[in-house]
Design a protein around this motif. Structure first.
Motif, PDB file in Angstrom:
ATOM      1  N   VAL A  17       0.910  -1.144   0.255  1.00 26.34           N
ATOM      2  CA  VAL A  17       0.011   0.006   0.001  1.00 26.34           C
ATOM      3  C   VAL A  17       0.872   1.161   0.188  1.00 26.34           C
ATOM      4  O   VAL A  17       1.759   1.377   0.893  1.00 26.34           O
ATOM      5  N   ARG A  18       0.898   2.084  -1.055  1.00 28.95           N
ATOM      6  CA  ARG A  18       1.718   3.152  -1.189  1.00 28.95           C
ATOM      7  C   ARG A  18       1.648   4.119  -0.067  1.00 28.95           C
ATOM      8  O   ARG A  18       2.803   4.621   0.340  1.00 28.95           O
ATOM      9  N   ALA A  19       0.587   4.567   0.497  1.00 31.66           N
ATOM     10  CA  ALA A  19       0.441   5.451   1.634  1.00 31.66           C
ATOM     11  C   ALA A  19       1.062   5.136   2.687  1.00 31.66           C
ATOM     12  O   ALA A  19       1.842   5.972   3.496  1.00 31.66           O
ATOM     13  N   GLN A  51      -0.150  15.766  -7.175  1.00 29.33           N
ATOM     14  CA  GLN A  51       0.764  14.640  -7.095  1.00 29.33           C
ATOM     15  C   GLN A  51       0.794  14.009  -5.511  1.00 29.33           C
ATOM     16  O   GLN A  51       0.830  12.812  -5.340  1.00 29.33           O
ATOM     17  N   ILE A  52       0.110  14.900  -4.564  1.00 29.02           N
ATOM     18  CA  ILE A  52      -0.136  14.242  -3.214  1.00 29.02           C
ATOM     19  C   ILE A  52      -1.096  13.384  -3.276  1.00 29.02           C
ATOM     20  O   ILE A  52      -1.042  12.384  -2.598  1.00 29.02           O
ATOM     21  N   LEU A  53      -2.275  13.646  -3.832  1.00 28.93           N
ATOM     22  CA  LEU A  53      -3.387  12.870  -4.146  1.00 28.93           C
ATOM     23  C   LEU A  53      -3.092  11.642  -4.887  1.00 28.93           C
ATOM     24  O   LEU A  53      -3.542  10.471  -4.509  1.00 28.93           O
ATOM     25  N   ALA A  54      -2.183  11.646  -6.072  1.00 30.54           N
ATOM     26  CA  ALA A  54      -1.719  10.517  -6.708  1.00 30.54           C
ATOM     27  C   ALA A  54      -0.870   9.452  -5.637  1.00 30.54           C
ATOM     28  O   ALA A  54      -1.093   8.147  -5.954  1.00 30.54           O
ATOM     29  N   LEU A  55      -0.102  10.113  -4.706  1.00 27.65           N
ATOM     30  CA  LEU A  55       0.499   9.205  -3.717  1.00 27.65           C
ATOM     31  C   LEU A  55      -0.042   8.603  -2.904  1.00 27.65           C
ATOM     32  O   LEU A  55      -0.295   7.376  -2.402  1.00 27.65           O
ATOM     33  N   LEU A  56      -1.238   9.154  -2.382  1.00 25.21           N
ATOM     34  CA  LEU A  56      -2.033   8.689  -1.401  1.00 25.21           C
ATOM     35  C   LEU A  56      -3.355   7.760  -2.016  1.00 25.21           C
ATOM     36  O   LEU A  56      -3.597   6.798  -0.978  1.00 25.21           O
ATOM     37  N   GLN A  57      -3.918   7.852  -3.173  1.00 25.20           N
ATOM     38  CA  GLN A  57      -4.895   7.007  -3.636  1.00 25.20           C
ATOM     39  C   GLN A  57      -4.142   5.844  -4.625  1.00 25.20           C
ATOM     40  O   GLN A  57      -3.209   5.858  -5.140  1.00 25.20           O
ATOM     41  N   GLN A  58      -4.903   4.870  -4.466  1.00 27.51           N
ATOM     42  CA  GLN A  58      -4.517   3.638  -4.938  1.00 27.51           C
ATOM     43  C   GLN A  58      -5.658   2.779  -5.226  1.00 27.51           C
ATOM     44  O   GLN A  58      -6.446   2.443  -4.207  1.00 27.51           O
ATOM     45  N   ASP A  59      -5.659   1.992  -6.222  1.00 24.51           N
ATOM     46  CA  ASP A  59      -6.818   1.064  -6.598  1.00 24.51           C
ATOM     47  C   ASP A  59      -6.424  -0.291  -5.895  1.00 24.51           C
ATOM     48  O   ASP A  59      -5.369  -0.583  -5.741  1.00 24.51           O
ATOM     49  N   MET A  60      -7.687  -1.011  -5.519  1.00 24.76           N
ATOM     50  CA  MET A  60      -7.467  -1.974  -4.718  1.00 24.76           C
ATOM     51  C   MET A  60      -6.586  -3.235  -5.586  1.00 24.76           C
ATOM     52  O   MET A  60      -6.200  -4.284  -4.887  1.00 24.76           O
ATOM     53  N   HIS A  61      -6.444  -3.255  -6.773  1.00 24.82           N
ATOM     54  CA  HIS A  61      -6.028  -4.311  -7.652  1.00 24.82           C
ATOM     55  C   HIS A  61      -4.585  -3.761  -8.091  1.00 24.82           C
ATOM     56  O   HIS A  61      -4.152  -4.608  -8.961  1.00 24.82           O
ATOM     57  N   GLU A  62      -4.028  -2.673  -7.682  1.00 25.02           N
ATOM     58  CA  GLU A  62      -2.732  -2.312  -7.807  1.00 25.02           C
ATOM     59  C   GLU A  62      -1.906  -2.535  -6.868  1.00 25.02           C
ATOM     60  O   GLU A  62      -2.302  -2.228  -5.459  1.00 25.02           O
ATOM     61  N   ARG A  63      -0.720  -3.062  -6.851  1.00 24.79           N
ATOM     62  CA  ARG A  63       0.508  -3.268  -6.147  1.00 24.79           C
ATOM     63  C   ARG A  63       1.533  -2.060  -6.105  1.00 24.79           C
ATOM     64  O   ARG A  63       2.133  -1.709  -7.083  1.00 24.79           O
ATOM     65  N   ALA A  64       1.784  -1.580  -4.863  1.00 24.72           N
ATOM     66  CA  ALA A  64       2.717  -0.642  -4.770  1.00 24.72           C
ATOM     67  C   ALA A  64       3.752  -1.151  -3.941  1.00 24.72           C
ATOM     68  O   ALA A  64       3.659  -1.294  -2.753  1.00 24.72           O
ATOM     69  N   THR A  65       5.193  -1.246  -4.745  1.00 22.20           N
ATOM     70  CA  THR A  65       6.197  -1.921  -3.773  1.00 22.20           C
ATOM     71  C   THR A  65       6.829  -0.641  -2.985  1.00 22.20           C
ATOM     72  O   THR A  65       6.610   0.355  -3.184  1.00 22.20           O
ATOM     73  N   MET A  66       7.758  -1.106  -1.860  1.00 19.79           N
ATOM     74  CA  MET A  66       8.163  -0.446  -1.067  1.00 19.79           C
ATOM     75  C   MET A  66       9.210   0.744  -1.910  1.00 19.79           C
ATOM     76  O   MET A  66       9.437   1.795  -1.848  1.00 19.79           O
ATOM     77  N   GLU A  67       9.790   0.230  -3.002  1.00 19.33           N
ATOM     78  CA  GLU A  67      10.631   0.880  -3.685  1.00 19.33           C
ATOM     79  C   GLU A  67       9.931   1.886  -4.489  1.00 19.33           C
ATOM     80  O   GLU A  67      10.661   3.074  -4.663  1.00 19.33           O
ATOM     81  N   SER A  68       9.079   1.537  -5.243  1.00 23.66           N
ATOM     82  CA  SER A  68       8.075   2.541  -6.149  1.00 23.66           C
ATOM     83  C   SER A  68       7.640   3.662  -5.240  1.00 23.66           C
ATOM     84  O   SER A  68       7.554   4.752  -5.578  1.00 23.66           O
ATOM     85  N   GLY A 123      10.306   6.072  -4.064  1.00 21.59           N
ATOM     86  CA  GLY A 123      10.750   6.583  -4.998  1.00 21.59           C
ATOM     87  C   GLY A 123       9.620   7.947  -5.640  1.00 21.59           C
ATOM     88  O   GLY A 123      10.027   9.013  -5.833  1.00 21.59           O
ATOM     89  N   GLN A 124       8.371   7.525  -5.372  1.00 22.11           N
ATOM     90  CA  GLN A 124       7.425   8.615  -5.671  1.00 22.11           C
ATOM     91  C   GLN A 124       7.286   9.802  -4.578  1.00 22.11           C
ATOM     92  O   GLN A 124       7.265  10.999  -4.920  1.00 22.11           O
ATOM     93  N   LEU A 125       7.650   9.322  -3.178  1.00 18.40           N
ATOM     94  CA  LEU A 125       7.692  10.114  -2.358  1.00 18.40           C
ATOM     95  C   LEU A 125       8.842  11.172  -2.760  1.00 18.40           C
ATOM     96  O   LEU A 125       8.740  12.382  -2.282  1.00 18.40           O
ATOM     97  N   ARG A 126      10.022  10.693  -2.836  1.00 15.62           N
ATOM     98  CA  ARG A 126      11.249  11.413  -2.984  1.00 15.62           C
ATOM     99  C   ARG A 126      11.130  12.288  -4.120  1.00 15.62           C
ATOM    100  O   ARG A 126      11.318  13.597  -3.934  1.00 15.62           O
ATOM    101  N   HIS A 127      10.366  11.925  -5.232  1.00 16.36           N
ATOM    102  CA  HIS A 127      10.341  12.672  -6.380  1.00 16.36           C
ATOM    103  C   HIS A 127       9.190  14.105  -6.043  1.00 16.36           C
ATOM    104  O   HIS A 127       9.585  15.096  -6.358  1.00 16.36           O
ATOM    105  N   LEU A 128       8.437  13.704  -5.239  1.00 14.02           N
ATOM    106  CA  LEU A 128       7.244  14.882  -4.770  1.00 14.02           C
ATOM    107  C   LEU A 128       7.858  15.610  -3.995  1.00 14.02           C
ATOM    108  O   LEU A 128       7.776  16.962  -3.846  1.00 14.02           O
ATOM    109  N   ALA A 129       8.543  15.253  -2.733  1.00 14.01           N
ATOM    110  CA  ALA A 129       9.124  16.208  -1.723  1.00 14.01           C
ATOM    111  C   ALA A 129      10.227  16.967  -2.376  1.00 14.01           C
ATOM    112  O   ALA A 129      10.449  18.205  -2.104  1.00 14.01           O
ATOM    113  N   GLN A 130      10.721  16.515  -3.439  1.00 11.91           N
ATOM    114  CA  GLN A 130      11.984  17.505  -4.058  1.00 11.91           C
ATOM    115  C   GLN A 130      11.381  18.557  -4.899  1.00 11.91           C
ATOM    116  O   GLN A 130      12.163  19.388  -5.457  1.00 11.91           O
TER     117      GLN A 130
END
Length: 475
Positions: free
Chosen positions: A184-186, A448-465, A468-475
């Protein structure tokens, strides 16, 4: 003629003869079962059965034999003088005054199990519940007694083990140091979970907690997943298994179901059985994910039992034993002895009317290693998973996540707090750009914040991805 022995010598020889005889009898009967005393059923009041003549410890299992019907299992939950209080695990219809109450002499597997396991006789202090555990439970759905509910035939490759286990010394547990990928990405990015952590999932009804549990069951990197569905609607049990958990998640999962219509003792035992199964796999060195839905129903079952046997209510109708049972259950999860195996646990907590000051929610927040709050407002706006990051916290994130990730997550939290406080001004058009540089950045980065926090139930978000999305958003 035989010489006559003196009187002291004759007495000594006779005493030695009797001592040898007693030693021989003791050796022959050392492993014999203790004598059991049968009791008599005196009264049935609501949920409690009262019996006389039964002298067994609290937690022992007894069989109540009525005329012309199968015996009813009951557990001793208290006593008053020579009267024992028992809670049945099934229907008591047909029982009458004078029914025989027989202590169960042996831990046995239920009749639905093939390949019965031989167990040596045990002393009276080992009369507690023994239930099946082992690899044969993987992929199966069982009730609080280990009976299969999925109509998949008998459960094989299991053995009866005691429900009551000695707690692990706190000094023998390894601290939480390794991050756990939940899929879960969030959670991965902003509320990083550690292996062996215990978290609470605080939510009202209908905000998507079951869907979030299903996502973690499918995507979390764990060897075994144990799901305890305690006190939920019977319809939701099958839906959770087929629609939310899915075939991929069910292959490595054990589901223990005790629906809302089950007796309170069965609901209480279902939570303990799910935890015991998780402990069984952890003791074998495996990493276990324990999902329990819900901790509140467990507390309500204990409240029903405590009030039925006469315990006075305390906080909002909850007796003191409820608040003693909660930490006793939760503390059984966590890392194993010297880092061998782990149980990462998520307990859902129902907040009445989304009230965070509910006594069970407040007690759970104090004994867990973090809490994830699901917001009804976010769910109603179509934001899934409806995790309120501002109100959620993982108490071990600073121990398992890199320092730069912690700082980036803190920056996202600050932006969310800015947006939350200025929401009304922004919607009314009263805010002018340039008044607050941080708020301007938060408004610009909101998609971009909403894209980070939202996720479809059939989508898997790995720890690395996720990182990486958090790092790109914070910078």
């Amino acid at each position: 003629m035989m010489p006559q022995l003196a009187l002291p010598d004759r007495l000594a020889r006779r005493a030695g003869h009797w001592q040898h005889f007693l030693d021989d009898v003791q050796a022959r009967t050392r492993h014999d079962p203790p004598l059991d005393t049968e009791g008599t059923l005196l009264r049935v009041t609501g949920l409690v059965l009262e019996a006389a003549g039964v002298r067994v410890p609290v937690g022992s299992v007894c069989e109540i034999h009525g005329d012309g019907q199968a015996p009813v299992l009951a557990e001793v939950v208290g006593f008053n003088g020579d009267r024992a209080f028992l809670m049945p695990t099934g229907e008591v219809h047909g029982l009458a005054s004078g029914a025989r109450v027989v202590p169960r002499p042996l831990p046995q597997l239920p009749l639905a199990f093939a390949a019965p396991v031989h167990h040596p006789w045990r002393r009276s202090e080992d009369r507690g519940m023994h239930l099946p555990m082992g690899d044969g439970l993987l992929g199966r759905v069982v009730d609080s007694h280990g009976q299969p509910l999925d109509r998949g035939g008998p459960v094989l490759n299991v053995r009866a083990e005691p429900m009551a286990r000695r707690p692990i010394n706190a000094m023998d547990r390894d601290p939480v140091r390794q991050p756990l990928d939940t899929g879960v990405r969030a959670i991965n990015a902003l509320l990083t979970v550690g292996r062996g952590q215990r978290l609470g999932l605080f939510a009202g009804t209908g905000v998507g907690k079951s869907v979030l549990l299903g996502m973690m069951a499918r995507y979390t990197r764990a060897d075994v997943i144990v799901v305890g569905l305690i006190g939920e609607r019977g319809r939701e049990v099958k839906e959770f298994i087929e629609d939310i958990l899915g075939e991929a998640g069910r292959e490595r999962s054990v589901v223990v179901a005790a629906p809302a219509d089950a007796p309170p003792l069965m609901r209480l035992q279902g939570a303990g059985y799910a935890t015991a199964i998780a402990e069984h796999f952890r003791d074998r060195g495996q990493h276990v994910l324990l999902l329990m839905d819900s901790l509140t129903r467990y507390a309500m079952a204990q409240r029903e039992i405590a009030l039925a046997i006469g315990e006075p209510p305390a906080t909002k109708g909850y007796p003191p034993s409820v608040f003693a049972k909660l930490p006793a259950l939760v503390e059984r999860s966590g890392n194993g002895l010297n880092g061998i195996g782990s149980i990462t646990a998520f307990y859902t907590v129902l907040t009445e009317g989304d009230d965070p000051q509910d006594p069970i929610a407040d007690a759970a927040r104090g004994i867990l290693d973090g809490h994830i709050v699901l917001s009804r407002e976010l769910a109603e706006s179509g934001h899934y998973p409806a995790i309120d990051v501002e109100k959620s916290v993982s108490r071990v994130m600073t121990n398992v996540a890199p320092r730069d990730q912690v700082q980036q997550a803190r920056r996202i939290r600050q932006w969310l707090a800015k947006l939350s406080r200025a929401r009304d001004l922004i919607q009314l058009g009263a805010y002018q750009q340039g008044q607050d540089a941080d708020l301007d950045t938060a408004i610009r980065q909101q998609p971009q914040i909403l894209a980070l926090l939202q996720q479809d139930m059939h989508e898997r978000a790995t720890m690395e991805s996720s990182c990486g999305q958090l790092r790109h958003l914070a910078q």
